[in-house]
Every structure is written in C-alpha cells, then in structure tokens.
Design a protein around this motif. Structure first.
Motif, PDB file in Angstrom:
ATOM      1  N   LEU A  32       0.789  -1.263  -0.092  1.00  0.00           N
ATOM      2  CA  LEU A  32       0.266  -0.067  -0.012  1.00  0.00           C
ATOM      3  C   LEU A  32       0.776   0.936  -0.009  1.00  0.00           C
ATOM      4  N   GLY A  33       2.187   1.202   0.370  1.00  0.00           N
ATOM      5  CA  GLY A  33       2.989   2.321   0.310  1.00  0.00           C
ATOM      6  C   GLY A  33       3.589   2.657   1.424  1.00  0.00           C
ATOM      7  N   LEU A  34       3.480   1.882   2.613  1.00  0.00           N
ATOM      8  CA  LEU A  34       3.940   2.126   4.028  1.00  0.00           C
ATOM      9  C   LEU A  34       5.224   1.956   3.953  1.00  0.00           C
ATOM     10  N   THR A  35       6.073   2.712   4.956  1.00  0.00           N
ATOM     11  CA  THR A  35       7.543   2.319   5.249  1.00  0.00           C
ATOM     12  C   THR A  35       7.432   1.127   6.088  1.00  0.00           C
ATOM     13  N   LEU A  36       8.338   0.513   6.435  1.00  0.00           N
ATOM     14  CA  LEU A  36       8.604  -0.852   7.304  1.00  0.00           C
ATOM     15  C   LEU A  36       8.170  -0.202   8.650  1.00  0.00           C
ATOM     16  N   ALA A  37       8.755   0.675   9.167  1.00  0.00           N
ATOM     17  CA  ALA A  37       8.329   1.343  10.451  1.00  0.00           C
ATOM     18  C   ALA A  37       6.901   1.437  10.601  1.00  0.00           C
ATOM     19  N   GLN A  38       6.045   2.210   9.760  1.00  0.00           N
ATOM     20  CA  GLN A  38       5.003   2.366   9.868  1.00  0.00           C
ATOM     21  C   GLN A  38       4.022   1.381   9.927  1.00  0.00           C
ATOM     22  N   THR A  39       4.544   0.031   8.837  1.00  0.00           N
ATOM     23  CA  THR A  39       3.822  -0.864   8.700  1.00  0.00           C
ATOM     24  C   THR A  39       3.621  -1.561  10.063  1.00  0.00           C
ATOM     25  N   LEU A  40       4.904  -1.766  10.692  1.00  0.00           N
ATOM     26  CA  LEU A  40       4.912  -2.488  11.953  1.00  0.00           C
ATOM     27  C   LEU A  40       4.325  -2.034  13.109  1.00  0.00           C
ATOM     28  N   ALA A  41       4.201  -0.519  13.188  1.00  0.00           N
ATOM     29  CA  ALA A  41       3.461   0.108  14.095  1.00  0.00           C
ATOM     30  C   ALA A  41       1.764  -0.118  13.912  1.00  0.00           C
ATOM     31  N   VAL A  42       1.460  -0.127  12.654  1.00  0.00           N
ATOM     32  CA  VAL A  42      -0.054  -0.544  12.443  1.00  0.00           C
ATOM     33  C   VAL A  42      -0.453  -1.950  12.754  1.00  0.00           C
ATOM     34  N   ILE A  43       0.730  -2.999  12.715  1.00  0.00           N
ATOM     35  CA  ILE A  43       0.546  -3.998  12.898  1.00  0.00           C
ATOM     36  C   ILE A  43       0.272  -4.174  14.543  1.00  0.00           C
ATOM     37  N   VAL A  44       1.146  -3.774  15.280  1.00  0.00           N
ATOM     38  CA  VAL A  44       1.282  -3.699  16.794  1.00  0.00           C
ATOM     39  C   VAL A  44      -0.338  -3.119  17.328  1.00  0.00           C
ATOM     40  N   VAL A  45      -0.472  -1.903  16.674  1.00  0.00           N
ATOM     41  CA  VAL A  45      -1.892  -1.354  17.199  1.00  0.00           C
ATOM     42  C   VAL A  45      -3.104  -2.172  16.823  1.00  0.00           C
ATOM     43  N   GLY A  46      -2.971  -2.613  15.367  1.00  0.00           N
ATOM     44  CA  GLY A  46      -4.218  -3.563  14.990  1.00  0.00           C
ATOM     45  C   GLY A  46      -4.375  -4.459  15.753  1.00  0.00           C
ATOM     46  N   ASN A  47      -3.321  -5.390  16.127  1.00  0.00           N
ATOM     47  CA  ASN A  47      -3.504  -6.481  17.029  1.00  0.00           C
ATOM     48  C   ASN A  47      -3.831  -6.447  18.481  1.00  0.00           C
ATOM     49  N   LEU A  48      -3.832  -5.122  18.970  1.00  0.00           N
ATOM     50  CA  LEU A  48      -4.068  -4.824  20.271  1.00  0.00           C
ATOM     51  C   LEU A  48      -5.745  -4.910  20.536  1.00  0.00           C
ATOM     52  N   PHE A  49      -6.433  -5.170  19.514  1.00  0.00           N
ATOM     53  CA  PHE A  49      -7.684  -5.398  19.339  1.00  0.00           C
ATOM     54  C   PHE A  49      -8.003  -6.742  19.978  1.00  0.00           C
ATOM     55  N   TRP A  50      -7.045  -7.599  20.092  1.00  0.00           N
ATOM     56  CA  TRP A  50      -7.164  -8.764  20.739  1.00  0.00           C
ATOM     57  C   TRP A  50      -7.539  -8.714  22.443  1.00  0.00           C
ATOM     58  N   VAL A  51      -7.265  -7.688  22.542  1.00  0.00           N
ATOM     59  CA  VAL A  51      -7.759  -7.519  24.246  1.00  0.00           C
ATOM     60  C   VAL A  51      -9.193  -7.750  24.198  1.00  0.00           C
ATOM     61  N   LEU A  52      -9.949  -6.961  23.404  1.00  0.00           N
ATOM     62  CA  LEU A  52     -11.312  -6.998  23.128  1.00  0.00           C
ATOM     63  C   LEU A  52     -11.934  -8.297  22.946  1.00  0.00           C
ATOM     64  N   THR A  53     -11.234  -9.182  22.128  1.00  0.00           N
ATOM     65  CA  THR A  53     -11.582 -10.655  22.158  1.00  0.00           C
ATOM     66  C   THR A  53     -11.369 -11.101  23.468  1.00  0.00           C
ATOM     67  N   GLY A  54     -10.676 -10.929  24.267  1.00  0.00           N
ATOM     68  CA  GLY A  54     -10.429 -11.434  25.602  1.00  0.00           C
ATOM     69  C   GLY A  54     -11.443 -11.123  26.447  1.00  0.00           C
ATOM     70  N   VAL A  55     -11.803  -9.849  26.470  1.00  0.00           N
ATOM     71  CA  VAL A  55     -12.858  -9.232  27.306  1.00  0.00           C
ATOM     72  C   VAL A  55     -14.224 -10.136  26.788  1.00  0.00           C
ATOM     73  N   LEU A  56     -14.477 -10.208  25.502  1.00  0.00           N
ATOM     74  CA  LEU A  56     -15.857 -10.921  25.132  1.00  0.00           C
ATOM     75  C   LEU A  56     -15.605 -12.554  25.610  1.00  0.00           C
ATOM     76  N   ALA A  57     -14.601 -13.025  25.812  1.00  0.00           N
ATOM     77  CA  ALA A  57     -14.450 -14.530  26.063  1.00  0.00           C
ATOM     78  C   ALA A  57     -14.827 -14.646  27.801  1.00  0.00           C
ATOM     79  N   VAL A  58     -14.702 -13.727  28.824  1.00  0.00           N
ATOM     80  CA  VAL A  58     -15.214 -13.772  29.739  1.00  0.00           C
ATOM     81  C   VAL A  58     -16.809 -14.267  30.091  1.00  0.00           C
ATOM     82  N   SER A  59     -17.477 -13.828  29.176  1.00  0.00           N
ATOM     83  CA  SER A  59     -18.939 -13.921  29.428  1.00  0.00           C
ATOM     84  C   SER A  59     -19.325 -15.667  29.130  1.00  0.00           C
TER      85      SER A  59
END
Length: 491
Positions: free
Chosen positions: A86-113
C-alpha cells in the motif's frame, strides 16, 4: 421453540438436553448425572444449550494455544505484505500491525462471558438484542461473515496446497483447484464437527509445529529483509493518514471477527479468573498475529508479495519450501475449524432445528462455494483486502456493543434464562427485540458506513480526502449509544 437439537450422548440422560415443555420454557438444568464430556472420546453433544457445572473443565491457559494456532496462517502473512504494498514504510507498517493486534484484548473481554453464562456468544447476545433481534444478528454477524472468513482463509490455503500438488507433478487446472479446496475443507470440518474437546486437545501440538516452522521462516526472512526499507515515493499528508487508517482496519478485522470467543471459553468453570481468560485469549491472538503479520511485511521488502507464494519460494531453501506450504495449510485449517464451529452455533441460534454437527457441514458447503468463486473468478488479494476492510463496518460496532453490555452487567449472565426463547423470557423485551441494543448497533453501523473508504467511499471519508475512520467511529458511536440508552432502562 428450541433452536438446537443436541447430539445424543450414549448412556446419559442430561436435563440440559431434554426438549422444552409444551409452554416453550426449558426444563430446569441441575446437571444431575452429568459426566465430564472429555471422559469418552466422541463428537461434542452440546450445541447452543447451557453447559451444566458438571461438564465444566479446563484451565484458562489452554485458550492460548487455541488462539495461537489459529493466528499462524496465510491470511495474516498476506495482510502484512499488503501493508507494504500500500506504500507504507517498514516502521509505519510494524506500528500498524502492533496497534491493530491490540484489539485482541477486546476478544479476551468477550470471552469472559462464556464461563459466566455457560452458553456460547450466539446465545449471550440475546441479552443485547432480544430473542428475535439476536436471530437477525446471528444470521448476519454470526453466520454470513464467518462463512466469508472461512472462504477467504480456505482460498489462501488452497493456493499453497495447489503449489504442493504441482511439485508432485500434477498439472494445475480448475479441476485440481476444486479438488484441493474440497480436501482442505473436509479436513477442517472433521475438527469442527468433532467439536470443543478436539479443538482443546489438538491445538497445543498444532501451535508447537507451526511455531517451529515459522521460526525457520523468520530466520530466513530476517536474513534477506531490508530493515531500513522505504518506498521509492513515501506517502505523506492525507494519503499517508488514509493508508494508515485502511491498514489498521485490515489488521484489526482479524481480532474483531471473533465476537464469538465465548464459544471456546464456555466450558471453563464459572469461578475461573476473568483476568486469566482475558490475558490468555489476548496473548494467544496478539503474539502470533504480530509475528506472522510482521514476517509478511519484512518479506515484502525483499520479494514481490503481489505473488507471495512464488516470491517467498525464491528465498526459502528448496527442501524447506514444501514444509512451509504445509505449515500454511495447517494454520489455515486451525483457524477455519474455529470459524466453522462458531458458524454452526450461529445457525442454531438463528432458530434452525439442526444438530451442531450437521450445521457445521452447511457452513462448509457455503464456504467452499464462495472459495471457488474467489479463486476461479476473482482476484484473491483484492477480494481479501476489500472484504476484511468492509466487514469492520459491522464487526466494530457489534464488538463494541457486546463488550459494553459485559461491563454494564458486570459479566452477570444467567445461562438458563438466556436459553429460554419463549415470550415469557426475561430477554423477550419488546416483541422479541431489545430496542437499546438494536438502535446502538444500527447507529454504530451507520456511523461506520459514513466514514468507510473501501469498496465504496462514504461522505465523511470523501470529505477527509479518503481517510477511513469507520473503525473508531463505528465502535465509539455504538458503545456510547448503548450505554446511554441502557441508563434509561436497566436490562
């Protein structure tokens, strides 16, 4: 009306499996004479019915391998490569990957139910949308989107498996592709049909095998990657923000697609630590998600990821290429087994009187049909990117409303009451619909649709020069509306 027909358990009469009385109310579930399901290897009998305490077992750390195995897959690798394309630098790409995967915390929150109610997510959300409203929710968010993900992953795995077939000397063709798709789908559905116990038992060894294979890939990719990579014409201004937002939606679509995480935690004892459930679920998705996506991004700095399979084979040793392709197929089978399992429960929750084991087969047929379209008619990379970004319009608000309900109720769910679908149900609300949940979801989806820029460009995205804010807009509006409406009428 009973929306599930449990598979029979030999030699056992469990009140959780007794059909409801004539008035539509479920009979009391005291778990009497219930034996732990893992005592005898067999197809899982439970569907969307309540899991009695006598059938509860396991530890929260087992959830790590379930989510880890599911996230070492071809689609994650492709996602990382797409970000660089898409045209991102490697540093920008890695930052997006880390932030995007932080949404796994929400997956964990839903699992407690899951342990709190002893029912899957597809039943718990009756508290959010009402008995009838939840059937619509499950038909769209629970089933249709799950089948789309099943098909996308299956298409990616079929590409790798087809390359293996070609290495064996079999000429490629549409017939070969179709046969490969059917075989991979069949292997996937064996796990899904066998059910929860098989998933919990198989996914630890699968995780270890995949970790070993990808450790070798990581060493090779690092040796060839350009760690200072920057595109010939770096993005800037609005174009950069638009690409960052699109990339975030692409990566976050993975964890957000698992609004069904309670399906795999519901067998845990109700006293299981909530923090442990959130932590092990989130880590199981986050760690491999970041690693595999990052490998795709690093590989894109060294090879052409427009054709990732061919590109990676140019840097992998000849002896290891087939091993790597097999690992990609195995990882995809792991993620799709979870997806098909949940989609089968969604079909039951829609109201179809069908055994869970049979409903999974329906999922497989639908996914195979979509996969053949993606491979034989459409472009896989374009299809993958468009579908994953577009589903965020639904998945973001859906996740936000569900998580908000868990917080507002303090995770207090009565699984037996949730299983009652009669008009006398506590969750019948108004005509079978919970107005607060329905309005909040619709408001969130509307906000996201106005801000999206993928298959089409919403007016807000157009005004911002293509910056896609559908993910934060949809989630914030949905969560805020639900909290506000619930204050007026405590469910």
């Amino acid at each position: 009306m009973a929306s599930t027909i449990p598979d029979p358990i030999p030699g056992r009469r469990d009140t959780a499996h007794v059909p409801p009385r004539g008035d539509g109310k479920a009979l009391p579930d005291d778990g009497a004479a219930a034996a732990p399901e893992r005592a005898v290897p067999r197809i899982e009998a439970h569907g969307i019915d309540h899991i009695p305490d006598a059938d509860r077992r396991g530890r929260p750390r087992e959830l790590f391998s379930v989510w880890a195995a599911a996230n070492v897959n071809y689609l994650s690798l492709l996602s990382g490569g797409v970000l660089v394309l898409l045209g991102l630098t490697l540093a920008q790409t890695l930052a997006v990957i880390v932030v995007g995967n932080l949404f796994w915390v929400l997956t964990g929150v839903l699992a407690v139910s899951g342990p709190a109610s002893g029912t899957p997510s597809e039943v718990i959300t009756r508290a959010v949308y009402g008995v009838r409203g939840n059937r619509i929710n499950n038909a769209i968010v629970g089933w249709a989107i799950s089948v789309c993900y099943f098909a996308l992953n299956l298409a990616a795995a079929a590409s790798a498996a087809t390359a293996l077939v070609e290495r064996a000397g079999i000429a490629p063709g549409d017939g070969v592709t179709a046969a490969v798709v059917v075989v991979i789908a069949a292997l996937t559905l064996v796990i899904s049909v066998w059910g929860h116990a098989a998933i919990m038992k198989l996914y630890l060894p699968i995780t270890l095998v995949l970790a070993l294979a990808f450790a070798v890939v990581a060493a090779i990719v690092f040796d060839h990657a350009d760690l200072s990579y920057r595109p010939a014409e770096p993005l800037g201004g609005t174009a950069l923000w638009a690409t960052l937002a699109a990339g975030l939606a692409l990566v976050a679509s993975g964890p957000l697609s698992y609004t069904t995480s309670a399906d795999f935690s519901r067998y845990l004892p109700r006293t299981t630590s909530k923090r442990a459930i959130v932590g092990w679920t989130a880590l199981g998705g986050f760690v491999p998600g970041v690693v595999v996506c990052s490998l795709g991004a690093l590989a894109a700095t060294a090879v052409d990821m427009n054709d990732p399979q061919t590109g990676l084979e140019t840097i992998l040793p000849g002896w290891f290429a087939p091993v790597f392709l097999l690992a990609l197929v195995l990882g995809t089978i792991a993620i799709n087994a979870l997806t098909a399992y949940s989609a089968g429960l969604a079909l039951q929750a829609v109201g179809l009187r069908i055994r869970r084991s049979y409903s999974v087969l329906v999922d497989g047929f639908a996914a195979v049909s979509l996969t053949l379209y993606a491979l034989l008619v459409s472009n896989l990379l374009d299809t993958m990117s468009d579908v994953l970004q577009l589903t965020v319009v639904l998945l973001g608000p859906s996740t936000a409303v569900y998580a908000t309900d868990i917080l507002l109720r303090r995770n207090r769910y009565d699984g037996i009451a949730l299983s009652d679908e009669s008009r006398a149900s506590r969750f019948w609300y108004t005509g079978g619909f919970h107005v607060a949940g329905a309005l909040a979801l619709l408001a969130g989806v509307a906000a996201a649709a106005l801000c999206v820029d993928t298959v089409y460009t919403g007016p807000v995205a157009a005004a911002l020069g293509g910056v896609d804010l559908s993910l934060p807009a949809g989630m914030l509006v949905a969560s805020g509306c639900y909290a506000l409406l619930i204050r007026r009428r405590r469910p």
